[in-house]
Design a protein around this motif. Structure first.
Motif, PDB file in Angstrom:
ATOM      1  N   VAL A 130       0.869  -1.179   0.000  1.00 20.27           N
ATOM      2  CA  VAL A 130       0.000   0.000   0.000  1.00 20.27           C
ATOM      3  C   VAL A 130       0.903   1.225   0.000  1.00 20.27           C
ATOM      4  CG1 VAL A 130      -1.835   1.265   1.169  1.00 20.27           C
ATOM      5  CG2 VAL A 130      -1.793  -1.248   1.258  1.00 20.27           C
ATOM      6  N   HIS A 131       0.920   1.905  -1.114  1.00 15.47           N
ATOM      7  CA  HIS A 131       1.774   3.094  -1.280  1.00 15.47           C
ATOM      8  C   HIS A 131       0.953   4.354  -1.007  1.00 15.47           C
ATOM      9  CE1 HIS A 131       4.410   6.113  -2.946  1.00 15.47           C
ATOM     10  NE2 HIS A 131       3.483   6.444  -3.824  1.00 15.47           N
ATOM     11  N   THR A 132       1.539   5.266  -0.242  1.00 17.99           N
ATOM     12  CA  THR A 132       0.829   6.486   0.135  1.00 17.99           C
ATOM     13  C   THR A 132       1.112   7.623  -0.832  1.00 17.99           C
ATOM     14  OG1 THR A 132       1.094   5.829   2.451  1.00 17.99           O
ATOM     15  CG2 THR A 132       0.333   8.082   2.017  1.00 17.99           C
ATOM     16  N   ALA A 177      -1.240  -1.199  -4.343  1.00 17.04           N
ATOM     17  CA  ALA A 177      -2.438  -0.361  -4.280  1.00 17.04           C
ATOM     18  C   ALA A 177      -1.999   1.016  -3.791  1.00 17.04           C
ATOM     19  CB  ALA A 177      -3.471  -0.954  -3.323  1.00 17.04           C
ATOM     20  N   ILE A 178      -2.572   2.067  -4.367  1.00 19.59           N
ATOM     21  CA  ILE A 178      -2.192   3.427  -3.986  1.00 19.59           C
ATOM     22  C   ILE A 178      -3.346   4.098  -3.261  1.00 19.59           C
ATOM     23  CG2 ILE A 178      -1.529   5.714  -4.821  1.00 19.59           C
ATOM     24  CD1 ILE A 178      -0.063   4.413  -7.100  1.00 19.59           C
ATOM     25  N   ILE A 179      -3.082   4.546  -2.044  1.00 21.55           N
ATOM     26  CA  ILE A 179      -4.041   5.336  -1.290  1.00 21.55           C
ATOM     27  C   ILE A 179      -3.682   6.806  -1.479  1.00 21.55           C
ATOM     28  CG2 ILE A 179      -2.673   5.074   0.845  1.00 21.55           C
ATOM     29  CD1 ILE A 179      -5.299   5.303   2.410  1.00 21.55           C
ATOM     30  N   ARG A 180      -4.675   7.612  -1.795  1.00 17.49           N
ATOM     31  CA  ARG A 180      -4.423   9.039  -2.032  1.00 17.49           C
ATOM     32  C   ARG A 180      -5.263   9.854  -1.031  1.00 17.49           C
ATOM     33  NH1 ARG A 180      -4.080  10.111  -8.092  1.00 17.49           N
ATOM     34  NH2 ARG A 180      -1.945   9.409  -7.730  1.00 17.49           N
ATOM     35  N   PRO A 181      -4.743  10.053   0.181  1.00 15.05           N
ATOM     36  CA  PRO A 181      -5.490  10.805   1.184  1.00 15.05           C
ATOM     37  C   PRO A 181      -5.505  12.300   0.858  1.00 15.05           C
ATOM     38  CG  PRO A 181      -3.728   9.477   2.176  1.00 15.05           C
ATOM     39  CD  PRO A 181      -3.473   9.559   0.710  1.00 15.05           C
ATOM     40  N   PHE A 182      -6.654  12.914   1.116  1.00 16.85           N
ATOM     41  CA  PHE A 182      -6.701  14.366   1.099  1.00 16.85           C
ATOM     42  C   PHE A 182      -6.215  14.854   2.459  1.00 16.85           C
ATOM     43  CE2 PHE A 182      -8.517  13.498  -2.807  1.00 16.85           C
ATOM     44  CZ  PHE A 182      -8.727  14.674  -3.533  1.00 16.85           C
ATOM     45  N   ILE A 241      -6.801   5.131  -5.140  1.00 17.29           N
ATOM     46  CA  ILE A 241      -8.069   5.352  -4.442  1.00 17.29           C
ATOM     47  C   ILE A 241      -7.986   6.599  -3.566  1.00 17.29           C
ATOM     48  CG2 ILE A 241      -9.765   4.357  -2.861  1.00 17.29           C
ATOM     49  CD1 ILE A 241      -8.678   1.582  -3.686  1.00 17.29           C
ATOM     50  N   ASN A 242      -8.864   7.556  -3.845  1.00 10.82           N
ATOM     51  CA  ASN A 242      -8.966   8.750  -3.002  1.00 10.82           C
ATOM     52  C   ASN A 242      -9.565   8.399  -1.649  1.00 10.82           C
ATOM     53  OD1 ASN A 242      -8.076  10.498  -5.023  1.00 10.82           O
ATOM     54  ND2 ASN A 242     -10.126  11.174  -5.599  1.00 10.82           N
ATOM     55  N   ILE A 243      -9.007   8.976  -0.609  1.00 15.62           N
ATOM     56  CA  ILE A 243      -9.614   8.924   0.720  1.00 15.62           C
ATOM     57  C   ILE A 243      -9.828  10.373   1.161  1.00 15.62           C
ATOM     58  CG2 ILE A 243      -9.297   8.270   3.137  1.00 15.62           C
ATOM     59  CD1 ILE A 243      -9.839   5.890   1.326  1.00 15.62           C
ATOM     60  N   GLY A 244     -11.063  10.810   1.114  1.00 19.44           N
ATOM     61  CA  GLY A 244     -11.382  12.191   1.455  1.00 19.44           C
ATOM     62  C   GLY A 244     -12.803  12.281   1.984  1.00 19.44           C
ATOM     63  N   SER A 245     -13.139  13.414   2.576  1.00 19.80           N
ATOM     64  CA  SER A 245     -14.443  13.568   3.222  1.00 19.80           C
ATOM     65  C   SER A 245     -15.548  14.002   2.271  1.00 19.80           C
ATOM     66  CB  SER A 245     -14.337  14.593   4.356  1.00 19.80           C
ATOM     67  OG  SER A 245     -14.142  15.898   3.823  1.00 19.80           O
ATOM     68  N   ASN A 246     -15.174  14.489   1.062  1.00 24.99           N
ATOM     69  CA  ASN A 246     -16.126  15.060   0.107  1.00 24.99           C
ATOM     70  C   ASN A 246     -16.800  16.300   0.692  1.00 24.99           C
ATOM     71  OD1 ASN A 246     -17.519  15.301  -2.332  1.00 24.99           O
ATOM     72  ND2 ASN A 246     -19.209  14.018  -1.644  1.00 24.99           N
ATOM     73  N   TYR A 247     -15.997  17.083   1.456  1.00 25.26           N
ATOM     74  CA  TYR A 247     -16.495  18.350   2.017  1.00 25.26           C
ATOM     75  C   TYR A 247     -15.413  19.405   1.820  1.00 25.26           C
ATOM     76  CZ  TYR A 247     -17.958  21.881   5.404  1.00 25.26           C
ATOM     77  OH  TYR A 247     -18.320  23.057   5.995  1.00 25.26           O
ATOM     78  N   GLU A 248     -15.747  20.475   1.135  1.00 21.76           N
ATOM     79  CA  GLU A 248     -14.791  21.530   0.803  1.00 21.76           C
ATOM     80  C   GLU A 248     -14.977  22.719   1.734  1.00 21.76           C
ATOM     81  OE1 GLU A 248     -13.486  23.997  -3.234  1.00 21.76           O
ATOM     82  OE2 GLU A 248     -15.586  23.427  -2.943  1.00 21.76           O
TER      83      GLU A 248
END
Length: 332
Positions: free
Chosen positions: A120-122, A171-176, A238-245
């Protein structure tokens, strides 16, 4: 998969992830950066009953031999070790290539040779640069607007090249923008909270108009674990985010309200990014994570953001935690 290696386990997100995996019954080997003080970063603050179940490996992600040695008996690796401060990447970009690109190559090469079951690559939302459309999905163009983001784009592409070329299970995790207890004051939310907690009524910040999608650390950690445990994540970004701007200025107002303070903002020129380097807008599309992993942010929307800010402020205002931060200095 029971035994995993976490690189960058001594950092903000890495320490939370280490603790969460131990609680879930994993055997965890924590790769921490070697130093002569024999400190383990934030893991030094972890409960002893958890640390008793963690194997510590002190090394340097830039050392291929050390990385392979650490990974030798592990079935999976969660690769978080990196340099992440954007202003420092203007100052010392070469170190970002060594750490973020070559360090990732070391992890991938070792995983290939050792037949590791999952890497799992960040990644980071910074690789998208200023949003060309919102919300930002995983197909959004990549834009290297800082040496940091350019190095992460390079690392991400290396990771996918190993999947394509050698069938390495990446697998790539893409955190906001992750926030929460233990975060460095180089990030905006700890910068705001620590200044208010120290009694300042005028706080120093850079630009306050950019928007961000802030993701509470518990949700980010849950994203890592979901990706680790899902075969569907292999070969995916894969994006990991809250979907809140929310804008930085609005974030100041929310934090001040949570902490019961009235503050004014003073622009500190040294905190302003070069004009073309500033990422003006980030807003995550998290549908892929929801559909592929059944991951859902617990701290979503305005109410979730307030809840996460309250937990974060509670941790930082503890005097034993606050004293670790040099509030009067700008931390790049």
């Amino acid at each position: 998969m029971k035994k995993v290696l976490i690189t960058g386990a001594d950092g903000f997100i890495g320490s939370h992830l280490t603790e969460a995996l131990v609680k879930q019954g994993y055997q965890v080997k924590a790769f921490v950066q070697y130093n002569s003080f024999n400190t383990w970063g934030w893991l030094d603050q972890s409960p002893k009953e958890l640390l008793d179940h963690v194997e510590i490996f002190s090394g340097d992600i830039r050392d291929p031999y050390g990385v392979k040695t650490a990974m030798n008996d592990c079935e999976g690796v969660l690769h978080l070790a990196s340099l992440i401060a954007i202003p420092y990447s203007y100052h010392s970009p070469d170190t970002y290539i060594d750490t973020n690109v070559k360090g990732t190559l070391n992890v991938l090469q070792a995983a290939k040779e050792l037949n590791v079951k999952k890497v799992v690559h960040t990644s980071t939302s910074e690789v998208y640069g200023t949003a060309r459309y919102v919300p930002i999905d995983e197909s959004h163009p990549l834009q290297g607007q800082s040496p940091y983001s350019a190095s992460k784009i390079g690392a991400d592409q290396l990771a996918m090249s190993f999947y394509s070329s050698f069938n390495t299970p990446v697998a790539i995790i893409r955190p906001f923008n992750t926030y929460g207890p233990r975060q460095s004051a180089r990030a905006v939310i700890p910068t705001i909270i620590t200044q208010i907690a120290s009694g300042k009524e005028t706080i120093k910040l850079g630009a306050i108009h950019p928007t961000r999608d802030f993701n509470y650390v518990k949700d980010t950690v849950a994203g890592f674990i979901s990706i680790l445990e899902s075969d569907k994540a292999i070969g995916e970004v894969i994006n990991i985010g809250s979907n809140y701007e929310v804008s930085i200025g609005e974030t100041v107002e929310l934090i001040a309200k949570v902490m019961g303070s009235n503050v004014t903002i003073e622009t500190d020129d040294q905190r302003i990014r070069p004009e073309k380097s500033e990422v003006e807008r980030l807003w995550a599309d998290n549908e892929k994570a929801k559909k592929l992993l059944n991951w859902h942010p617990e701290f979503s929307g305005i109410d979730g953001f307030k809840k996460g800010l309250a937990e974060t402020a509670e941790w930082f205002t503890n005097k034993n935690n606050l004293k670790r931060y040099k509030v009067s200095r700008y931390n790049i």
